[in-house]
Design an enzyme around this catalytic site. Structure first.
Site, PDB file in Angstrom:
ATOM      1  N   ASP A  18       4.721   0.605   1.099  1.00  7.46           N
ATOM      2  CA  ASP A  18       5.751  -0.387   1.462  1.00  7.46           C
ATOM      3  C   ASP A  18       6.023  -0.314   2.965  1.00  7.46           C
ATOM      4  O   ASP A  18       6.245  -1.339   3.623  1.00  7.46           O
ATOM      5  CB  ASP A  18       7.040  -0.089   0.666  1.00  7.46           C
ATOM      6  N   HIS A 209      15.083   0.902  -6.032  1.00  2.00           N
ATOM      7  CA  HIS A 209      14.240   0.701  -4.843  1.00  2.00           C
ATOM      8  C   HIS A 209      15.038  -0.191  -3.882  1.00  2.00           C
ATOM      9  O   HIS A 209      15.083  -1.408  -4.040  1.00  2.00           O
ATOM     10  CB  HIS A 209      12.944   0.028  -5.312  1.00  2.00           C
ATOM     11  N   CYS A 242       8.756  -6.512   2.705  1.00  3.93           N
ATOM     12  CA  CYS A 242       7.780  -7.320   1.982  1.00  3.93           C
ATOM     13  C   CYS A 242       7.372  -8.490   2.864  1.00  3.93           C
ATOM     14  O   CYS A 242       8.219  -9.290   3.267  1.00  3.93           O
ATOM     15  CB  CYS A 242       8.389  -7.830   0.670  1.00  3.93           C
ATOM     16  N   ASN A 251      12.592  -0.005   3.685  1.00  2.64           N
ATOM     17  CA  ASN A 251      13.258   0.719   2.603  1.00  2.64           C
ATOM     18  C   ASN A 251      14.326   1.627   3.202  1.00  2.64           C
ATOM     19  O   ASN A 251      14.288   1.969   4.383  1.00  2.64           O
ATOM     20  CB  ASN A 251      12.248   1.639   1.890  1.00  2.64           C
TER      21      ASN A 251
HETATM   22  P1  HMG Z   1      -5.199 -15.178  -5.403  1.00  5.04           P
HETATM   23  O1  HMG Z   1      -5.745 -15.832  -4.165  1.00  5.04           O
HETATM   24  O2  HMG Z   1      -4.419 -16.015  -6.348  1.00  5.04           O
HETATM   25  O3  HMG Z   1      -6.376 -14.412  -6.185  1.00  5.04           O
HETATM   26  O4  HMG Z   1      -4.305 -13.961  -4.939  1.00  5.04           O
HETATM   27  P2  HMG Z   1      -7.449 -14.910  -7.194  1.00  5.04           P
HETATM   28  O5  HMG Z   1      -7.303 -14.092  -8.428  1.00  5.04           O
HETATM   29  O6  HMG Z   1      -7.431 -16.416  -7.297  1.00  5.04           O
HETATM   30  O7  HMG Z   1      -8.824 -14.485  -6.469  1.00  5.04           O
HETATM   31  C1  HMG Z   1      -9.217 -15.056  -5.212  1.00  5.04           C
HETATM   32  C2  HMG Z   1     -10.242 -14.156  -4.537  1.00  5.04           C
HETATM   33  O8  HMG Z   1      -9.599 -12.908  -4.208  1.00  5.04           O
HETATM   34  C3  HMG Z   1     -11.435 -13.790  -5.435  1.00  5.04           C
HETATM   35  O9  HMG Z   1     -12.553 -13.605  -4.576  1.00  5.04           O
HETATM   36  C4  HMG Z   1     -11.031 -12.464  -5.996  1.00  5.04           C
HETATM   37  O10 HMG Z   1     -12.131 -11.668  -6.377  1.00  5.04           O
HETATM   38  C5  HMG Z   1     -10.309 -11.824  -4.817  1.00  5.04           C
HETATM   39  P3  HMG Z   1     -13.713 -14.738  -4.439  1.00  5.04           P
HETATM   40  O11 HMG Z   1     -14.201 -14.945  -5.844  1.00  5.04           O
HETATM   41  O12 HMG Z   1     -12.974 -15.949  -3.883  1.00  5.04           O
HETATM   42  O13 HMG Z   1     -14.667 -14.104  -3.482  1.00  5.04           O
HETATM   43  N1  HMG Z   1      -9.326 -10.819  -5.240  1.00  5.04           N
HETATM   44  C6  HMG Z   1      -9.216  -9.585  -4.726  1.00  5.04           C
HETATM   45  N2  HMG Z   1      -9.891  -8.941  -3.763  1.00  5.04           N
HETATM   46  C7  HMG Z   1      -9.514  -7.657  -3.494  1.00  5.04           C
HETATM   47  N3  HMG Z   1      -8.515  -7.019  -4.142  1.00  5.04           N
HETATM   48  C8  HMG Z   1      -7.821  -7.631  -5.104  1.00  5.04           C
HETATM   49  C9  HMG Z   1      -8.166  -8.974  -5.425  1.00  5.04           C
HETATM   50  N4  HMG Z   1      -7.670  -9.851  -6.322  1.00  5.04           N
HETATM   51  C10 HMG Z   1      -8.379 -10.972  -6.191  1.00  5.04           C
HETATM   52  N5  HMG Z   1      -6.848  -6.977  -5.751  1.00  5.04           N
HETATM   53  C11 HMG Z   1      -3.335 -11.787  -5.302  1.00  5.04           C
HETATM   54  C12 HMG Z   1      -3.628 -13.161  -5.896  1.00  5.04           C
HETATM   55  C13 HMG Z   1      -2.385 -11.071  -6.256  1.00  5.04           C
HETATM   56  C14 HMG Z   1      -4.619 -11.009  -5.158  1.00  5.04           C
HETATM   57  C15 HMG Z   1      -2.675 -11.990  -3.899  1.00  5.04           C
HETATM   58  O14 HMG Z   1      -1.613 -12.886  -4.042  1.00  5.04           O
HETATM   59  C16 HMG Z   1      -2.170 -10.710  -3.311  1.00  5.04           C
HETATM   60  O15 HMG Z   1      -2.937  -9.843  -2.954  1.00  5.04           O
HETATM   61  N6  HMG Z   1      -0.825 -10.553  -3.153  1.00  5.04           N
HETATM   62  C17 HMG Z   1      -0.216  -9.321  -2.688  1.00  5.04           C
HETATM   63  C18 HMG Z   1       1.035  -9.578  -1.923  1.00  5.04           C
HETATM   64  C19 HMG Z   1       1.664  -8.255  -1.556  1.00  5.04           C
HETATM   65  O16 HMG Z   1       1.019  -7.233  -1.451  1.00  5.04           O
HETATM   66  N7  HMG Z   1       3.010  -8.264  -1.320  1.00  5.04           N
HETATM   67  C20 HMG Z   1       3.732  -7.091  -0.961  1.00  5.04           C
HETATM   68  C21 HMG Z   1       3.838  -6.086  -2.068  1.00  5.04           C
HETATM   69  S1  HMG Z   1       5.145  -6.410  -3.227  1.00  5.04           S
HETATM   70  C22 HMG Z   1       6.524  -5.647  -2.516  1.00  5.04           C
HETATM   71  O17 HMG Z   1       6.474  -5.210  -1.398  1.00  5.04           O
HETATM   72  C23 HMG Z   1       7.776  -5.495  -3.330  1.00  5.04           C
HETATM   73  C24 HMG Z   1       8.009  -4.061  -3.826  1.00  5.04           C
HETATM   74  O18 HMG Z   1       8.055  -3.141  -2.743  1.00  5.04           O
HETATM   75  C25 HMG Z   1       9.340  -3.984  -4.600  1.00  5.04           C
HETATM   76  C26 HMG Z   1      10.511  -4.599  -3.820  1.00  5.04           C
HETATM   77  O19 HMG Z   1      10.750  -4.217  -2.662  1.00  5.04           O
HETATM   78  O20 HMG Z   1      11.169  -5.454  -4.404  1.00  5.04           O
HETATM   79  C27 HMG Z   1       6.895  -3.604  -4.777  1.00  5.04           C
HETATM   80 MG    MG Z   2       9.740  -2.797  -1.466  1.00 10.94          MG
END
Ligand code: HMG
Ligand code: MG
Length: 303
Positions: A18, A209, A242, A251
């Site tokens: 994070d 969190h 985020c 955090n």
């Molecule tokens: P998408 O574009 O909808 O993915 O993203 P998709 O399933 O349509 O796939 C598109 C392409 O991405 C494909 O490749 C997949 O293989 C590839 P292509 O066929 O076009 O060559 N792909 C990946 N490649 C590597 N690693 C992967 C992966 N998945 C698909 N895992 C997705 C959907 C979820 C992947 C995207 O939206 C994403 O990565 N989002 C992450 C956002 C993020 O990290 N946000 C911050 C974290 S959450 C947070 O901080 C909150 C928390 O701390 C709690 C709080 O504070 O409240 C937890």
């Molecule tokens: Mg967080």
């Protein structure tokens, strides 16, 4: 309400995930590895070491696989990572994890902006990831974001959060971490949410969190402990945020949580001095002062 404070609490260090995910500056892989190795020696029992999301969505953590392969594993530490889908799980299992952290939001709009799916589209994805991770023998935590307020929709009802919580438990998570993603909550909101959640789940199943955008996180931790919560996520120096929640700050700083707990005689098992050293290290690598007040004080003592 439980008015007695606990003898001990558990902290999950989320700084390497994070904390770094929102940083513009790419921290070199070798520095991440060195930093995580330092954190492993502080006494902390869980470190979220990186994130197996799409590297285009979070470029700062695009080296998750290499980090996972290179860190030295301390036998007393659970190494977990953030996992959005089966592809992420596949990479994480290759790189090595003890714990899988799946995540979604209680708010429809934040969920869509963060993981490009509606809540209903997210459930089958997480159900499969949770089942696979469990059958691989991993601990699974389910993060729920925006449990108080969403940057796009405003207030989120405690019943909605309870609903997501129940679904994730049905899918098989071991515990749930409730995220104040944009750090808006005050203790009264914590009380209202926990009164709803704890009607169904015992306090040891719930992790809080808190992001510290408005400086309320310490007060919210105190309120959570009054309700019997003893598990908190925090990040070194208060790094974090985020990238898909505008205005979200880091955090609550692990440094500040340690100060609070240790001054009140509540054990954390973490060595404050070693944690400060790990804080100085990452502060130097990022070339900026981190938000923790306790770290700022320690930094001033050095000069
Ligand atoms: P998408 O574009 O909808 O993915 O993203 P998709 O399933 O349509 O796939 C598109 C392409 O991405 C494909 O490749 C997949 O293989 C590839 P292509 O066929 O076009 O060559 N792909 C990946 N490649 C590597 N690693 C992967 C992966 N998945 C698909 N895992 C997705 C959907 C979820 C992947 C995207 O939206 C994403 O990565 N989002 C992450 C956002 C993020 O990290 N946000 C911050 C974290 S959450 C947070 O901080 C909150 C928390 O701390 C709690 C709080 O504070 O409240 C937890
Ligand atoms: Mg967080």
């Amino acid at each position: 309400m439980i008015s007695q404070l606990p003898d001990s609490i558990q902290i999950k260090e989320v700084g390497p995930r994070d904390g770094l995910q929102n940083e513009k500056e790419f921290v070199r892989t070798e520095d991440k590895v060195r930093w995580i190795n330092m954190l492993s020696k502080t006494g902390v029992k869980e470190i979220e070491y990186s994130s197996f999301v799409h590297p285009k969505w979070v470029p700062a953590l695009s080296d998750a696989r290499e980090v996972g392969r290179r860190i030295e594993r301390h036998p007393d530490v659970r190494y977990s990572a953030l996992i959005p889908n089966m592809k992420g799980l596949e990479f994480a299992l290759e790189a090595g994890i003890d714990g899988a952290s799946v995540f979604m939001s209680a708010s429809e709009t934040h969920n869509k902006k963060n993981i490009n799916k509606t809540i209903d589209e997210t459930y089958p994805v997480l159900r499969e990831v949770i089942a696979e991770a469990k059958s691989a023998g991993k601990h699974v935590t389910g993060y729920i974001s925006t449990v108080f307020d969403c940057p796009y929709e405003g207030a989120i009802s405690p019943e909605k959060v309870l609903d997501v919580c129940e679904t994730l438990y049905e899918f098989g998570v071991d515990d749930v971490s409730l995220g104040d993603t944009i750090g808006t909550a005050v203790p009264l909101q914590v009380e209202t949410l926990l009164q709803t959640i704890l009607r169904t789940f015992p306090p040891h199943k719930i992790i809080m969190h808190y992001h510290d955008t408005r400086g309320m996180a310490i007060a919210n931790i105190m309120k959570s402990m009054e309700y019997g919560i003893t598990r908190f996520d925090s990040s070194v120096g208060g790094l974090g945020g985020c990238p898909y929640a505008p205005g979200a700050a880091g955090n609550i700083a692990t440094n500040d949580v340690l100060y609070l707990m240790h001054q009140m005689g509540i054990q954390t098992g973490i060595d404050e001095q070693k944690l400060q050293e790990a804080s100085f290290f990452i502060q130097k690598k990022l070339g900026k002062e981190l938000p923790s007040k306790n770290l700022a004080y320690a930094t001033a003592q050095l000069s």
